[in-house]
Write a protein that holds these residues in place. Structure first.
Motif, PDB file in Angstrom:
ATOM      1  N   UNK A   6       0.704  -1.279  -0.050  1.00 38.61           N
ATOM      2  CA  UNK A   6       0.017  -0.052   0.003  1.00 38.61           C
ATOM      3  C   UNK A   6       0.897   1.252   0.150  1.00 38.61           C
ATOM      4  N   UNK A   7       0.298   2.386  -0.438  1.00 43.98           N
ATOM      5  CA  UNK A   7       0.972   3.522  -0.333  1.00 43.98           C
ATOM      6  C   UNK A   7       0.721   4.053   0.793  1.00 43.98           C
ATOM      7  N   UNK A   8       1.752   4.282   1.603  1.00 45.27           N
ATOM      8  CA  UNK A   8       1.819   4.700   3.047  1.00 45.27           C
ATOM      9  C   UNK A   8       3.071   5.532   3.454  1.00 45.27           C
ATOM     10  N   UNK A   9       3.113   6.169   4.681  1.00 46.56           N
ATOM     11  CA  UNK A   9       4.401   6.655   5.003  1.00 46.56           C
ATOM     12  C   UNK A   9       5.445   5.526   5.552  1.00 46.56           C
ATOM     13  N   UNK A  10       6.499   5.684   4.845  1.00 44.76           N
ATOM     14  CA  UNK A  10       7.534   4.853   5.241  1.00 44.76           C
ATOM     15  C   UNK A  10       7.718   3.497   4.101  1.00 44.76           C
ATOM     16  N   UNK A  11       6.783   3.512   3.292  1.00 43.33           N
ATOM     17  CA  UNK A  11       6.895   2.378   2.143  1.00 43.33           C
ATOM     18  C   UNK A  11       8.217   2.783   1.358  1.00 43.33           C
ATOM     19  N   UNK A  29       5.903  11.415   2.688  1.00 39.64           N
ATOM     20  CA  UNK A  29       4.529  12.077   2.897  1.00 39.64           C
ATOM     21  C   UNK A  29       3.643  11.704   1.556  1.00 39.64           C
ATOM     22  N   UNK A  30       2.422  11.657   1.381  1.00 37.99           N
ATOM     23  CA  UNK A  30       1.483  11.708   0.375  1.00 37.99           C
ATOM     24  C   UNK A  30       0.988  13.093   0.242  1.00 37.99           C
ATOM     25  N   UNK A  31       1.577  13.864  -1.155  1.00 32.19           N
ATOM     26  CA  UNK A  31       0.842  15.055  -1.456  1.00 32.19           C
ATOM     27  C   UNK A  31      -0.484  15.162  -1.799  1.00 32.19           C
ATOM     28  N   UNK A  32      -0.950  14.121  -2.886  1.00 28.03           N
ATOM     29  CA  UNK A  32      -2.213  14.103  -3.091  1.00 28.03           C
ATOM     30  C   UNK A  32      -2.383  12.829  -3.801  1.00 28.03           C
ATOM     31  N   UNK A  33      -3.302  12.497  -4.683  1.00 28.19           N
ATOM     32  CA  UNK A  33      -3.657  11.074  -5.248  1.00 28.19           C
ATOM     33  C   UNK A  33      -2.617  10.649  -6.145  1.00 28.19           C
ATOM     34  N   UNK A  34      -1.858  11.752  -6.829  1.00 26.82           N
ATOM     35  CA  UNK A  34      -0.987  11.330  -7.938  1.00 26.82           C
ATOM     36  C   UNK A  34       0.642  11.340  -7.277  1.00 26.82           C
TER      37      UNK A  34
END
Length: 130
Positions: A6-11, A29-34
């Motif tokens: 999964x796309x997650x912090x630390x992946x 960090x995830x900025x947005x969906x892309x």
């Protein structure tokens, strides 16, 4: 079959396009969906699109927007480079890089070895047919 990565912090992910193809990075960090903010030791922290990232099975236990020092410590403590190099995926990328770095003579020696191996196999198969 459910997803395991999964796309997650630390992946931990691999960059699959651009000048730094094959470089391991961690999602900070995830900025947005892309897009995601990625970081790694010896790497400038920056935003990358998910299209340019391929997720791995490894995950670091870091907080969101972790400092460079924290990322470097966790990376070294978990030995991410060593673990990845031990996987089939890492070995395949290493073999591909080694083959690309061969000289003309190395390629010639490999072709001759492949030819000899093929002749031996063909002779053994023909012997078994009789």
């Amino acid at each position: 079959m459910p997803f395991k990565r999964y796309v997650e912090i630390g992946r931990v992910a691999i960059i699959n396009y651009g000048p730094e193809v094959g470089k391991l990075v961690v999602i900070s960090d995830v900025v947005d969906q892309n897009r995601a903010l990625v970081d790694a030791p010896g790497f400038t922290r920056r935003v990358e699109t998910f299209k340019r990232l391929t997720l791995t099975d490894f995950k670091l236990d870091i907080p969101r927007l972790a400092a460079k020092k924290v990322v470097n410590e966790k990376w070294a403590a978990d030995d991410i480079n060593g673990k990845f190099d031990a996987t089939a995926w890492g070995k395949k990328l290493k073999a591909r890089a080694d083959k690309a770095a061969q000289s003309d003579f190395d390629r010639y020696k490999a072709a001759v070895a492949k030819s000899k191996k093929g002749r031996l196999i063909r002779a053994a198969v023909n012997k078994l047919k009789k």
